[in-house]
Design a protein around this motif. Structure first.
Motif, PDB file in Angstrom:
ATOM      1  N   ARG A  77       0.843  -1.196   0.000  1.00 23.58           N
ATOM      2  CA  ARG A  77       0.000   0.000   0.000  1.00 23.58           C
ATOM      3  C   ARG A  77       0.870   1.235   0.000  1.00 23.58           C
ATOM      4  N   ASP A  78       0.478   2.223  -0.785  1.00 24.57           N
ATOM      5  CA  ASP A  78       1.185   3.495  -0.800  1.00 24.57           C
ATOM      6  C   ASP A  78       0.961   4.279   0.483  1.00 24.57           C
ATOM      7  N   ASP A  79      -0.165   4.040   1.152  1.00 24.85           N
ATOM      8  CA  ASP A  79      -0.515   4.787   2.353  1.00 24.85           C
ATOM      9  C   ASP A  79      -0.187   4.034   3.646  1.00 24.85           C
ATOM     10  N   TRP A  80       0.730   3.076   3.595  1.00 24.22           N
ATOM     11  CA  TRP A  80       1.035   2.243   4.750  1.00 24.22           C
ATOM     12  C   TRP A  80       1.489   3.055   5.953  1.00 24.22           C
ATOM     13  N   PHE A  81       2.241   4.141   5.708  1.00 19.05           N
ATOM     14  CA  PHE A  81       2.772   4.961   6.797  1.00 19.05           C
ATOM     15  C   PHE A  81       1.634   5.586   7.603  1.00 19.05           C
ATOM     16  N   GLU A  82       0.653   6.153   6.909  1.00 21.25           N
ATOM     17  CA  GLU A  82      -0.501   6.755   7.591  1.00 21.25           C
ATOM     18  C   GLU A  82      -1.367   5.701   8.259  1.00 21.25           C
ATOM     19  N   LEU A  83      -1.488   4.542   7.623  1.00 15.25           N
ATOM     20  CA  LEU A  83      -2.238   3.450   8.237  1.00 15.25           C
ATOM     21  C   LEU A  83      -1.564   2.981   9.527  1.00 15.25           C
ATOM     22  N   ARG A  89       0.400   4.835  11.461  1.00 13.39           N
ATOM     23  CA  ARG A  89       0.175   5.911  12.438  1.00 13.39           C
ATOM     24  C   ARG A  89      -1.217   5.754  13.059  1.00 13.39           C
ATOM     25  N   HIS A  90      -2.220   5.554  12.222  1.00 16.22           N
ATOM     26  CA  HIS A  90      -3.599   5.413  12.699  1.00 16.22           C
ATOM     27  C   HIS A  90      -3.737   4.202  13.625  1.00 16.22           C
ATOM     28  N   SER A  91      -3.019   3.132  13.325  1.00 14.35           N
ATOM     29  CA  SER A  91      -3.135   1.918  14.129  1.00 14.35           C
ATOM     30  C   SER A  91      -2.599   2.103  15.544  1.00 14.35           C
ATOM     31  N   PHE A  92      -1.701   3.063  15.748  1.00 16.07           N
ATOM     32  CA  PHE A  92      -1.224   3.357  17.097  1.00 16.07           C
ATOM     33  C   PHE A  92      -2.247   4.185  17.869  1.00 16.07           C
ATOM     34  N   GLU A  93      -3.059   4.944  17.147  1.00 20.68           N
ATOM     35  CA  GLU A  93      -4.104   5.760  17.785  1.00 20.68           C
ATOM     36  C   GLU A  93      -5.357   4.937  18.064  1.00 20.68           C
ATOM     37  N   ASP A  94      -5.599   3.914  17.254  1.00 24.30           N
ATOM     38  CA  ASP A  94      -6.767   3.050  17.407  1.00 24.30           C
ATOM     39  C   ASP A  94      -6.285   1.605  17.321  1.00 24.30           C
ATOM     40  N   ASN A  95      -6.039   0.992  18.488  1.00 24.98           N
ATOM     41  CA  ASN A  95      -5.423  -0.340  18.465  1.00 24.98           C
ATOM     42  C   ASN A  95      -6.365  -1.439  17.988  1.00 24.98           C
ATOM     43  N   SER A  96      -7.636  -1.111  17.747  1.00 23.05           N
ATOM     44  CA  SER A  96      -8.550  -2.113  17.195  1.00 23.05           C
ATOM     45  C   SER A  96      -8.611  -2.046  15.663  1.00 23.05           C
ATOM     46  N   PHE A  97      -7.973  -1.033  15.062  1.00 17.32           N
ATOM     47  CA  PHE A  97      -7.986  -0.863  13.616  1.00 17.32           C
ATOM     48  C   PHE A  97      -7.237  -2.006  12.926  1.00 17.32           C
ATOM     49  N   ALA A  98      -7.873  -2.570  11.909  1.00 17.86           N
ATOM     50  CA  ALA A  98      -7.223  -3.599  11.098  1.00 17.86           C
ATOM     51  C   ALA A  98      -7.811  -3.573   9.699  1.00 17.86           C
ATOM     52  N   LEU A  99      -6.959  -3.684   8.709  1.00 15.92           N
ATOM     53  CA  LEU A  99      -7.410  -3.847   7.340  1.00 15.92           C
ATOM     54  C   LEU A  99      -7.919  -5.285   7.169  1.00 15.92           C
ATOM     55  N   PRO A 100      -8.749  -5.542   6.152  1.00 20.27           N
ATOM     56  CA  PRO A 100      -9.274  -6.900   5.945  1.00 20.27           C
ATOM     57  C   PRO A 100      -8.162  -7.943   5.872  1.00 20.27           C
ATOM     58  N   GLY A 101      -8.295  -8.970   6.694  1.00 19.04           N
ATOM     59  CA  GLY A 101      -7.338 -10.068   6.695  1.00 19.04           C
ATOM     60  C   GLY A 101      -6.037  -9.788   7.416  1.00 19.04           C
ATOM     61  N   ALA A 102      -5.839  -8.553   7.872  1.00 17.50           N
ATOM     62  CA  ALA A 102      -4.595  -8.182   8.545  1.00 17.50           C
ATOM     63  C   ALA A 102      -4.805  -8.194  10.062  1.00 17.50           C
ATOM     64  N   GLU A 103      -3.814  -7.730  10.785  1.00 14.98           N
ATOM     65  CA  GLU A 103      -3.796  -7.841  12.234  1.00 14.98           C
ATOM     66  C   GLU A 103      -3.911  -6.465  12.879  1.00 14.98           C
ATOM     67  N   SER A 104      -4.791  -6.332  13.854  1.00 15.45           N
ATOM     68  CA  SER A 104      -4.896  -5.074  14.598  1.00 15.45           C
ATOM     69  C   SER A 104      -3.717  -4.966  15.567  1.00 15.45           C
ATOM     70  N   GLY A 105      -3.480  -3.762  16.041  1.00 20.83           N
ATOM     71  CA  GLY A 105      -2.456  -3.572  17.056  1.00 20.83           C
ATOM     72  C   GLY A 105      -2.768  -4.374  18.308  1.00 20.83           C
ATOM     73  N   GLN A 106      -4.033  -4.429  18.655  1.00 23.92           N
ATOM     74  CA  GLN A 106      -4.470  -5.188  19.827  1.00 23.92           C
ATOM     75  C   GLN A 106      -4.162  -6.677  19.662  1.00 23.92           C
ATOM     76  N   ASP A 107      -4.452  -7.228  18.492  1.00 26.54           N
ATOM     77  CA  ASP A 107      -4.164  -8.647  18.241  1.00 26.54           C
ATOM     78  C   ASP A 107      -2.661  -8.921  18.287  1.00 26.54           C
ATOM     79  N   ALA A 108      -1.881  -8.041  17.693  1.00 28.10           N
ATOM     80  CA  ALA A 108      -0.428  -8.228  17.688  1.00 28.10           C
ATOM     81  C   ALA A 108       0.134  -8.117  19.108  1.00 28.10           C
ATOM     82  N   THR A 109      -0.390  -7.177  19.890  1.00 29.41           N
ATOM     83  CA  THR A 109       0.061  -7.020  21.275  1.00 29.41           C
ATOM     84  C   THR A 109      -0.258  -8.273  22.082  1.00 29.41           C
ATOM     85  N   THR A 110      -1.439  -8.815  21.901  1.00 31.00           N
ATOM     86  CA  THR A 110      -1.812 -10.045  22.604  1.00 31.00           C
ATOM     87  C   THR A 110      -0.850 -11.174  22.248  1.00 31.00           C
TER      88      THR A 110
END
Length: 180
Positions: free
Chosen positions: A83-89, A91-112
């Motif tokens: 993705r060209d916008d991976w950097f902003e995505l 950044r957003h994932s640190f602000e919202d740890n439940s954010f995940a793109l389809p099929g990918a991993e949220s910050g919360q899931d990775a932390t667990t």
């Protein structure tokens, strides 16, 4: 009451699971060996990615310890597609740890996932992982760690995590201060 050294891998040729260390990364791995020479390490657990294992191999050899490979220490999957916008995505994932793109991993899931490994650490353990996963764990321990923390991680980087009576404290111990 374990002491856990959280290590981000040394400089590598890429992000693929089989990416090797660069020449600089090979030198950094030797610097890690020197850094840990007086630390009474009892266990080494590493991401199974080649760059992570290669980063800690000199430490394991010098300490005469095996490297336990652990898939739960692999880098977080932010997106299944480039993705060209991976950097902003990110950044957003640190602000919202439940954010995940389809099929990918949220910050919360990775932390667990990494907390599962931390919970099995004992004695003085080195955990070798990747930048995003490391930054997410740091944020879990202390919410002052954030996206900017990730941006400022070095290759390698080392943090010491102490757990005493369920109180967690973390301190950056790399790079080693120099005199002068």
């Amino acid at each position: 009451m374990p002491t856990i050294y959280l290590v981000r891998h040394c400089s590598a040729t890429g992000q693929e699971p089989d990416a090797a260390l660069t020449e600089a990364g090979e030198r950094q791995a030797l610097e890690l060996r020197d850094f840990f020479q007086d630390v009474p390490v009892t266990r080494i657990i590493s991401s199974d990615y080649r760059r992570a294992v290669a980063s800690i191999t000199p430490v394991a050899t010098a300490s005469e310890l095996p490297i336990e490979t652990e898939p739960n220490l692999r880098e977080r999957t932010l997106s299944l597609e480039p993705r060209d916008d991976w950097f902003e995505l990110l950044r957003h994932s640190f602000e919202d740890n439940s954010f995940a793109l389809p099929g990918a991993e949220s910050g919360q899931d990775a932390t667990t996932r990494i907390l599962n490994v931390v919970g099995r650490a004992d004695g003085t353990t080195i955990l070798v992982t990747h930048g995003n996963l490391l930054a997410l764990l740091l944020q879990h321990v202390d919410n002052r760690f954030d996206f900017e923390t990730w941006r400022n991680l070095s290759n390698p980087d080392v943090y010491r995590l102490e757990i005493v009576d369920n109180f967690w404290s973390v301190e950056r111990v790399w790079p080693v201060p120099t005199c002068g």
